[in-house]
Design an enzyme around this catalytic site. Structure first.
Site, short mmCIF file in Angstrom:
data_model
loop_
_atom_site.label_atom_id
_atom_site.label_comp_id
_atom_site.label_asym_id
_atom_site.label_seq_id
_atom_site.Cartn_x
_atom_site.Cartn_y
_atom_site.Cartn_z
CG HIS A 1 22.46 -36.47 -1.59
ND1 HIS A 1 21.18 -36.91 -1.86
CD2 HIS A 1 22.32 -35.24 -1.07
CE1 HIS A 1 20.31 -35.98 -1.52
NE2 HIS A 1 20.97 -34.95 -1.03
CG ASP B 1 20.29 -39.86 -3.20
OD1 ASP B 1 21.09 -40.14 -2.28
OD2 ASP B 1 19.91 -38.71 -3.44
CB SER C 1 18.72 -33.60 0.77
OG SER C 1 18.81 -32.88 -0.43
#
Length: 260
Positions: free
Chosen positions: A67, A112, A206
């Site tokens: 992402h 992911d 992230s």
């Protein structure tokens, strides 16, 4: 004598309060500059905006979250203070990005993950070095290290110039399932955090690493609106479960088959 005792008690209370408040900083304390030689920073090459963290696993390869992808990425290696550029830092552009192709038995949370081949390899230095892929799966109860340039306060976010590091615990997946009912009944992801709250990865972390017992085991996924809440641990992509795919891509087999 009474005054001395009173002052001593006040000092103890002050130290106790300082310890508790320091534990509530999201992401912990400032990382030692030599602690994160494998940590990289992904920026939008057009705007210069910081996007995500990532992990150098090979002189020519970086692992991060899917992402975090955008059309034009520039990768900073050896970075510490994002407001100051040092001579030892290096920058690279992606030559190619790889995304986990499998759908069977893999949910969107399981996938992911993004593997980036750098345009040219980097050399090891005092501030840049890859971390090895895990040799065994992580164990529930492990103490894990998190790090990144993500928000250090939430929900009113402030972002540091330097990465922050903290220790959290690895839980059974059922703990995250109870915290987030939208998660599937079974998953290949990892669940980690502090049940009391106060320490957590947050927005901007992230793509960064989860290091458990010295091994690179997880990749930070996108979290909720508020970080570090009690009984709300975070979900991480399980690196060990993707080892065959990662190693095959690095070896040049880009047509890898999906595991069962």
């Amino acid at each position: 004598m009474v005054l001395i005792r009173v002052l001593a008690n006040l000092l103890i209370l002050q130290l106790s309060y300082a310890q508790r408040t320091s534990e509530l900083v999201i992401g912990g304390d400032e990382c030692n500059i030599n602690e994160h030689r494998f940590l990289v920073a992904l920026h939008d090459a057009l705007s210069g905006r910081f996007l995500c963290g990532g992990t150098l696993i090979h002189p020519e390869w970086v692992l991060t979250a899917a992402h975090c992808n955008t059309h034009f990425i520039i990768i900073y290696l050896g970075a510490h203070n994002q407001s100051v550029e040092f001579d030892y830092e290096e920058t690279r552009y992606p030559e190619k990005k790889y995304f986990f192709p499998c759908s069977k038995n893999y949910t969107k949370w399981d996938k992911d993950i993004m593997l980036i081949r750098l345009y040219s390899p980097v050399r090891n230095s005092k501030h840049i070095a890859p971390i090895s892929l895990p040799s065994s799966p992580p164990s529930v109860g492990s103490v894990c290290r998190i790090m990144g340039w993500g928000a250090i306060t939430s929900p009113n976010e402030t972002f540091p110039d330097v990465p922050h590091c903290a220790n959290i615990n690895l839980f059974n997946y059922t703990v995250c399932r109870a915290a987030y009912p939208e998660l599937p009944a079974t998953s290949r992801t990892l669940c980690a955090g502090i049940l009391e709250g106060g320490i957590d990865t947050c927005h901007g972390d992230s793509g960064g690493p989860l290091i458990c017992n010295g091994q690179f085991q997880g990749i930070v996924q996108a979290g909720g609106k508020t970080c570090a809440r009690p009984r709300k641990p975070a979900v991480y992509t399980n690196v060990f479960d993707h080892l065959d795919w990662i190693k095959s891509i690095i070896a040049g087999n880009t047509a890898v088959t999906c595991p069962p």
